[in-house]
Design a protein around this motif. Structure first.
Motif, short mmCIF file in Angstrom:
data_model
loop_
_atom_site.label_atom_id
_atom_site.label_comp_id
_atom_site.label_asym_id
_atom_site.label_seq_id
_atom_site.Cartn_x
_atom_site.Cartn_y
_atom_site.Cartn_z
N ALA A 72 0.33 -5.37 -4.88
CA ALA A 72 -0.16 -3.88 -4.63
C ALA A 72 1.02 -3.23 -4.54
N ALA A 73 1.96 -3.57 -3.48
CA ALA A 73 3.24 -2.90 -3.31
C ALA A 73 4.33 -2.91 -4.26
N PHE A 74 4.44 -4.15 -4.98
CA PHE A 74 5.14 -4.32 -5.99
C PHE A 74 4.81 -4.66 -7.30
N PRO A 75 4.35 -3.99 -8.08
CA PRO A 75 3.60 -4.13 -9.33
C PRO A 75 4.65 -4.94 -9.94
N GLY A 76 3.88 -6.25 -10.75
CA GLY A 76 4.75 -6.97 -11.67
C GLY A 76 5.21 -8.26 -10.81
N ILE A 77 5.42 -8.07 -9.50
CA ILE A 77 6.28 -9.33 -8.85
C ILE A 77 5.40 -10.55 -9.00
N TYR A 104 12.28 -1.85 -0.84
CA TYR A 104 11.54 -1.00 -1.69
C TYR A 104 10.06 -0.64 -1.14
N LEU A 105 9.65 -0.59 0.02
CA LEU A 105 8.74 0.02 0.70
C LEU A 105 9.09 1.31 1.11
N PRO A 106 8.28 2.26 1.07
CA PRO A 106 8.49 3.57 1.27
C PRO A 106 8.31 4.09 2.88
N THR A 107 7.41 3.66 3.50
CA THR A 107 7.24 4.13 4.74
C THR A 107 7.69 3.01 5.84
N SER A 125 3.53 -3.43 8.32
CA SER A 125 2.66 -4.41 7.70
C SER A 125 3.18 -5.62 6.73
N PHE A 126 4.24 -5.22 6.11
CA PHE A 126 4.91 -6.29 5.57
C PHE A 126 5.44 -7.33 6.26
#
Length: 631
Positions: free
Chosen positions: A233-238, A371-374, A380-381
């Motif tokens: 969800a956080a990294f589309p296409g991973i 790459y995570l924005p917040t 969470s990651f």
């Protein structure tokens, strides 16, 4: 620790959002349409009634999706070997339905069709029921996650104790006369009682270990799946392999036997025993030659210390008695030993590339974290990747304790019991006992006790030989008629974690099996399990006996690998399997050895032939035949 991600509900349940849906009207052949091969009539009598298709359940069974479990049982089941499938039928399923329960996942159903095991994952789709289950799951699973290391330590103690009690079980023919000790010690119970109770202990011991097998396993996969969904969800296409790389590089027990062989190779070089190792392909001859050498005693002592427990390593999945362990057949570890000795003499580093894998793990994790924005997303990651790494060792280590050490010992104990039946005239060979179902053995034991007690020839002396021969003929016919990979109606969603992680069964793979997307000639698609691309000659392995034919640079093509095949991987350039997901053994071992791999292709062993030049693209999950064997 709370398991949450952008694509999970607040209770940490993996969602089905984004899952591919089946094309209306597309389905596989009905399980009821599968015809019995000529010569195999009556095969159903070898198996329990509850494992067979039935007219009473036709509507339900015909409407389910069934796939062939070639991972655990690649051949028609021996009647006794169903103890393993029946064991996990209950043990794995109850963890997802009655113990945790995993909110969107039901149990995994089983049916035996023409002797082959087909399984079907059940899904929970009612939102209210999923929500109710999620509350129980959060409390129960949360307790395990929060105390994982302590509970795992307790698990090791329980598993080891179970193994020690299994070792203590003994089987011996009934004596000509009951020993005097039974009389003078006033036991009141005698050899017939001991024989029956020992068999009961053997069966109960197997089911006890079977329960331990899944105590923590579903939670291990659940933690990884939740991390996977967060990343998707956080990294589309991973890719799945990129996600897996963030938890790779952990030293696990399944590599310990191979590491022991590497250590023995180093010791052989140090003690100047290399000529004896390389000059004797037969393990017995090599051991004798080493024993006659002045430095041999030191090496043999190290060898004996390594054997128990590390050579209780099945050449298969551990679920069938025909997959012998290293300790029964030393050819595979000695083949690896010679290869490692040759590498050392050539100045090569024979260690697994663990440091490189760890460095890549750190690099990939740090890159994607940026790459995570917040801060909340990064928190969470961090929590999810930490938990995935924490549970990963159990996901693999349990295999050594259960499928290899315990189950290999279990099969050896069954063979001891087979010797009892041979001694009393029921069987000609200890291996014939595997043609009896475990419940039939209870009856046969009582028949044997009756004959011993009365002095009258037991019925089994004349009953079992022709029946075993009938079953042997049937099984050979079934073995010559391979199963279809899938039957029945494709599911709308697949949410059972073991099905996705181990077998690689997803909506996408099901649709490819149906041929919805079509596949180009000479091309197979599967799960991109380990990165890289390699070209080489295919080596199709159906039976572990064929592992001795592997040559340097071969690309292994198999139904599924076993962890004990690890020594062979140092000779390969890539691997391809019919079944398996991102956490199947083939995928894990290839990542740890830095080999390209594509798993879950469905048809590799039936569409690729030994000697063909093939290309394995572990980045995209595509296998291509470049040149025919006759070219």
């Amino acid at each position: 620790m709370t398991l949450t991600s952008p694509s999970t509900s607040s209770d940490g349940v993996p969602s089905s959002e984004g899952a591919a849906e089946a094309v209306p009207g597309q389905r596989f052949a009905s399980p009821f349409a599968v015809q019995t091969p000529t010569g195999a009539e009556g095969w159903q009598s070898m198996y329990p009634y509850y494992a067979l298709l039935s007219d009473e359940r036709r509507e339900s069974e015909d409407g389910k999706f069934w796939f062939f479990d070639g991972m655990h049982n690649p051949e028609p089941l021996y009647p006794f070997d169903t103890i393993m499938t029946e064991n996990w039928w209950v043990a794995a399923s109850q963890m997802s339905t009655r113990v945790w329960p995993v909110p969107p996942a039901g149990g995994i159903d089983h049916r035996i069709i023409n002797g082959y095991l087909y399984i079907s994952p059940n899904a929970v789709t009612d939102p209210d029921e999923v929500a109710r289950r999620a509350q129980d799951f959060a409390v129960r699973a949360g307790h395990y996650y929060e105390n994982w290391d302590e509970i795992y330590e307790q698990w090791v103690a329980k598993a080891t104790d179970c193994i020690e009690r299994l070792k203590a079980i003994r089987f011996a023919p009934l004596p000509e006369m009951e020993p005097e000790s039974s009389v003078f010690e006033h036991r009141g119970v005698y050899s017939t009682y001991d024989l029956l109770t020992s068999y009961g202990e053997l069966i109960h011991n197997l089911f006890e270990m079977g329960s331990y097998h899944f105590e923590m396993l579903n939670l291990g996969y659940g933690a990884y799946l939740t991390f996977r969904e967060f990343c998707q969800a956080a990294f589309p296409g991973i890719s799945d392999q990129t996600i897996a790389s963030m938890v790779s590089g952990i030293d696990i027990l399944l590599f310990r036997p191979d590491d022991e062989v590497r250590s023995l190779a180093k010791l052989a070089v140090e003690l100047e025993l290399t000529d004896l190792v390389l000059g004797n392909e037969d393990p017995a001859a090599a051991l004798k030659a080493i024993g006659d050498h002045a430095n041999g005693a030191q090496w043999l002592a190290a060898f004996e210390e390594a054997k128990d427990p590390w050579f209780w390593f099945s050449t298969g999945a551990g679920y069938t008695h025909s997959d012998r362990a290293w300790i029964d057949d030393l050819r595979l570890p000695f083949t690896a030993l010679r290869g490692y000795v040759q590498g050392l003499l050539a100045g090569e580093d024979i260690r697994r590339p663990l440091e490189e894998i760890l460095a890549e793990r750190v690099r990939v994790t740090e890159e994607y974290r940026t790459y995570l924005p917040t801060d909340a997303d990064r928190e969470s990651f961090d929590g999810l990747v930490e938990l995935a790494r924490q549970v990963f060792p159990f996901v693999e280590n349990h295999n050594f304790y259960v499928e290899h050490w315990h189950h290999s010992l279990f099969w050896s104990k069954v063979r001891e019991l087979g010797d009892v039946f041979v001694a009393h005239g029921f069987l000609d060979d200890r291996e014939d006992l595997f043609y009896l179902h475990r419940n039939e053995i209870y009856s046969a034991l009582y028949d044997l006790n009756i004959g011993w007690a009365t002095g009258t020839e037991a019925r089994g002396v004349t009953y079992w030989r022709p029946e075993i021969e009938r079953r042997r003929r049937i099984r050979e016919v079934l073995k010559a008629n391979p199963p279809l990979p899938a039957l029945g109606a494709p599911p709308e969603f697949i949410t059972e974690p073991l099905t996705v992680m181990l077998w690689g069964i997803t909506q996408e793979s099901v649709q490819e099996w149906l041929g919805v997307d079509g596949q180009e000639g000479g091309e197979l698609r599967g799960v991109a399990a380990s990165a890289g691309k390699a070209t080489g000659r295919a080596r199709v392995i159906i039976d572990p006996e064929q592992l001795h034919e592997v040559e340097d640079g071969d690309i292994l093509v198999c139904r599924i690998t076993a962890p004990s095949w690890a020594p062979v991987f140092s000779r390969l350039s890539a691997a391809v399997s019919d079944v398996g997901g991102i956490m199947a053994h083939t995928a894990i071992v290839c990542r740890e050895y830095g080999l390209p791999a594509v798993v879950g292709t469905g048809f590799a062993t039936t569409s690729i032939r030994t000697g063909q030049l093939i290309e394995v693209d572990g980045n995209t999950g595509v296998v291509r035949v470049l040149e025919d064997v006759s070219a």
